[in-house]
Design a protein around this motif. Structure first.
Motif, mmCIF file in Angstrom:
data_model
loop_
_atom_site.group_PDB
_atom_site.id
_atom_site.type_symbol
_atom_site.label_atom_id
_atom_site.label_comp_id
_atom_site.label_asym_id
_atom_site.label_seq_id
_atom_site.Cartn_x
_atom_site.Cartn_y
_atom_site.Cartn_z
ATOM 1 N N UNK A 81 0.585 -0.821 0.101
ATOM 2 C CA UNK A 81 -0.194 0.178 -0.092
ATOM 3 C C UNK A 81 0.437 0.866 0.080
ATOM 4 N N UNK A 82 2.193 1.365 0.513
ATOM 5 C CA UNK A 82 2.779 2.425 0.525
ATOM 6 C C UNK A 82 3.692 2.797 -0.398
ATOM 7 N N UNK A 167 9.439 0.419 4.578
ATOM 8 C CA UNK A 167 8.359 0.265 2.993
ATOM 9 C C UNK A 167 9.151 1.962 1.991
ATOM 10 N N UNK A 168 9.043 3.096 3.160
ATOM 11 C CA UNK A 168 9.705 4.270 2.031
ATOM 12 C C UNK A 168 11.151 5.035 2.032
ATOM 13 N N UNK A 169 12.020 3.687 2.484
ATOM 14 C CA UNK A 169 12.844 3.459 2.312
ATOM 15 C C UNK A 169 12.864 2.991 0.852
ATOM 16 N N UNK A 170 12.513 1.951 1.071
ATOM 17 C CA UNK A 170 12.393 0.980 -0.608
ATOM 18 C C UNK A 170 11.514 2.035 -1.537
ATOM 19 N N UNK A 171 10.885 2.569 -0.936
ATOM 20 C CA UNK A 171 10.261 3.542 -1.961
ATOM 21 C C UNK A 171 10.895 4.832 -2.611
ATOM 22 N N UNK A 172 12.660 5.244 -1.917
ATOM 23 C CA UNK A 172 13.254 5.690 -2.290
ATOM 24 C C UNK A 172 14.163 5.101 -3.130
ATOM 25 N N UNK A 173 14.158 3.987 -3.099
ATOM 26 C CA UNK A 173 15.232 2.939 -4.092
ATOM 27 C C UNK A 173 14.707 3.005 -5.143
ATOM 28 N N UNK A 174 13.289 2.990 -5.452
ATOM 29 C CA UNK A 174 12.251 2.060 -6.831
ATOM 30 C C UNK A 174 12.109 3.213 -7.359
ATOM 31 N N UNK A 175 11.631 4.860 -7.159
ATOM 32 C CA UNK A 175 10.885 5.803 -7.699
ATOM 33 C C UNK A 175 10.951 5.672 -8.958
#
Lengths: 307, 279
Positions: A81-82, A167-175
């Protein structure tokens, strides 16, 4: 003569196909079936015995297992979801800005924003662990600069924040991935359509919402399913940052770490390939469900937008 | 007039937002790199400052290079990545050629069969893959990793390459056939050189996930001899948790090769993604 050339041709086909089909079948398809088979067996006195769906019954019926399973599934869903709420909208927004005509330094922005995506989970995990560490104090210092020091917590060590932080770190990685795919989709929109909209006075933000967004829906669909498959298969970042035990207190457990720990065992519990296979099969069904929903419900409906 | 001003404002806002996000994207990497060249004291006192002649130190790099077998890990990663890419491209192109060039019974079915792996992650078969590798005595060999990554990369490679091979002119191939070229020659001499850009795209797509993978090296080849750079830095950095100089230098050394690859191939990568090869 004719028959001879035809049979010759058939040999070519087989030789061209053979290596790929062999490797793919041996290491991709057969292991999936092997895993299915293992999930239906149990180790009894050094022997694999067929037990039907008993392992699945254990997974869902035994409170020790079912609690872990549902926790992993719940966490994994939150993780997904994040990504859907943060990663994909940011990616789309960046792509939309990059597609503003006559914007300078596009190449630079694109290249720079994609850099985190090429780094390994190990680098990303340790780098953020250091930055968020209360010992080093970069994160509290930065918050102090904007007067928000009281907001700082050792996020990675607190049960209530750890999963969201990762999850937010993963978001940072995959944007970078949604950014690139949406950017490509936006570039492929014919100018005539946008010009026609301009004639009718639809420009700027309005043009994005009314014209571009509906046209890039198929790409958003692809990004969603890629995110889904990637997230329900995630393991590396949690493993790097919180270890196989998904610290603190299993609060960052996702399906991948649950599978890994069950398969290999940990301090108190020996490894169990059969239960590991059972969990892998559940992951398979979850991912398959997502892919089937995408293929049959979403993609078929979106065809009409393609030009 | 108003429209021009409106556009200018839009562009200024876009620049502001993009610069902000670029800083967010690069900040952690830059912090790690600059601090890896500083003394321990400076790392903690002024983490946000670049190294000055006073605070400059290579002590972390000395520790890392003395203890860790980085060069060896790097070599393993290189062998695995290059080996896997070679087989993905060769086997993938051969299968793609068969599927796009010849009409035969079961062609569509074979295409679908090979496409399953695009969506289903190979990791789900790990338990059985490990058993297979144990039975084949391939645990703790780089061959095991190359085989797995080849299987992992083939589905998308075949999909992309057959799209491109359909565009190769039939006249050219038929001319080759009239000149008496065998089907193999047509493939290697005529078709492969023409789809080189597509091959490069496939290679770049596969390169980074293979280089960065932690799961399969951890499970199939965790031995010291076969550690890849990703697994090696995971284990190595984990050991030095309290030696910040070493951790930061270890991280920087792990970032370096990927950044070099990215600088060399970023244009190809971005062109590959934006050309719609994966749509």
């Amino acid at each position: 003569m004719r028959a001879e050339t035809r049979s010759k041709r058939r040999w070519h086909i087989a030789i061209f196909l053979a290596p790929a089909v062999l490797v793919y079948t041996a290491l991709m398809i057969l292991p999936l079936f092997g895993t299915l088979k293992l999930s239906l067996y149990q180790q009894v006195d050094q022997q694999q015995v067929f037990v039907g769906l008993d392992n699945f019954r254990t997974l869902f019926g035994d409170p020790n297992w079912s609690e872990s399973f549902w926790r992993a599934l719940k966490n994994n869903t939150w993780f997904f979801i994040i990504h859907m709420l943060v990663q994909n909208p940011i990616g789309i927004a960046i792509a939309a800005m990059l597609s503003v005509p006559a914007l300078r330094f596009k190449g630079f922005y694109r290249t720079a924003i994609f850099i985190p995506t090429i780094l390994s989970f190990v680098i990303v995990g340790f780098a953020w662990k250091l930055i968020l560490s209360p010992l080093w104090g970069i994160a509290p210092d930065l918050l102090k600069m904007v007067g928000l020091k009281h907001l700082f917590h050792p996020w990675l060590g607190k049960e209530e924040y750890a999963l969201t932080t990762i999850a937010l770190i993963s978001v940072w990685q995959f944007v970078g991935i949604p950014m690139m795919l949406i950017y490509a989709a936006l570039l492929s929109i014919p100018d005539e359509i946008l010009e026609a909209g301009e004639m009718d006075g639809i420009t700027g933000m309005k043009a994005f919402w009314k014209i571009k967004l509906p046209l890039i829906l198929p790409s958003i669909g692809i990004i969603s399913i890629l995110t889904f498959v990637g997230n329900f298969n995630a393991f590396d970042l949690v493993y790097t940052m919180e270890g196989a035990m998904a610290a603190p207190n299993y609060s960052t457990e996702v399906m991948g770490t649950f599978l890994f720990r069950t398969f290999f065992g940990h301090q108190t519990q020996p490894g169990d390939p059969n239960m590991g296979a059972t969990i892998a099969m559940m992951m398979f069904f979850i991912i398959l469900t997502g892919v089937v929903i995408y293929l049959f419900l979403i993609q078929t409906r979106m065809r009409r937008y393609q030009f | 007039m108003q429209r021009v001003r409106h556009n200018l404002l839009n562009r200024a806002l876009a620049h502001a937002a993009l610069i902000t996000y670029t800083i967010i994207a690069l900040f952690p990497v830059v912090i790690i790199l600059i601090n890896s060249f500083k003394t321990r004291k400076a790392i903690f006192r002024h983490p946000l400052q670049p190294p000055t002649p006073d605070t400059f130190s290579l002590i972390g790099y000395e520790t890392v290079l003395k203890q860790g077998d980085y060069l060896h890990y790097f070599q393993n990663s290189l062998i695995v990545t290059v080996g896997s890419l070679f087989f993905i491209l060769l086997f993938g192109a051969m299968a793609a050629f068969a599927l796009s060039e010849y009409r035969f019974k079961g062609n569509t079915l074979m295409g679908l069969y090979l496409a399953i792996g695009i969506m289903i992650p190979i990791r789900l078969g790990t338990v059985a893959i490990l058993q297979f590798m144990v039975a084949a005595h391939l645990v703790n060999t780089l061959t095991a990793l190359i085989l797995v990554y080849t299987a992992q990369g083939l589905p998308l490679a075949i999909f992309i390459l057959s799209e491109f091979m359909r565009q190769v002119s039939a006249d050219l191939k038929d001319a080759g056939r009239i000149d008496g070229l065998s089907e193999y020659r047509i493939f290697f001499r005529l078709v492969l050189p023409l789809v080189r850009p597509a091959l490069a795209t496939v290679a770049v797509f596969n390169m980074i996930p293979i280089w960065n993978d932690l799961w399969f090296p951890l499970i199939l080849a965790p031995g010291e001899e076969t550690k890849t750079l990703t697994l090696g830095s995971q284990v190595f950095i984990g050991q030095f948790v309290t030696d910040w100089n070493a951790v930061l230098s270890g991280l920087s050394l792990a970032i370096l090769p990927v950044m070099i690859l990215y600088v060399i191939f970023s244009r190809q990568l971005i062109r590959g993604i934006t050309s719609g090869a994966v749509k």
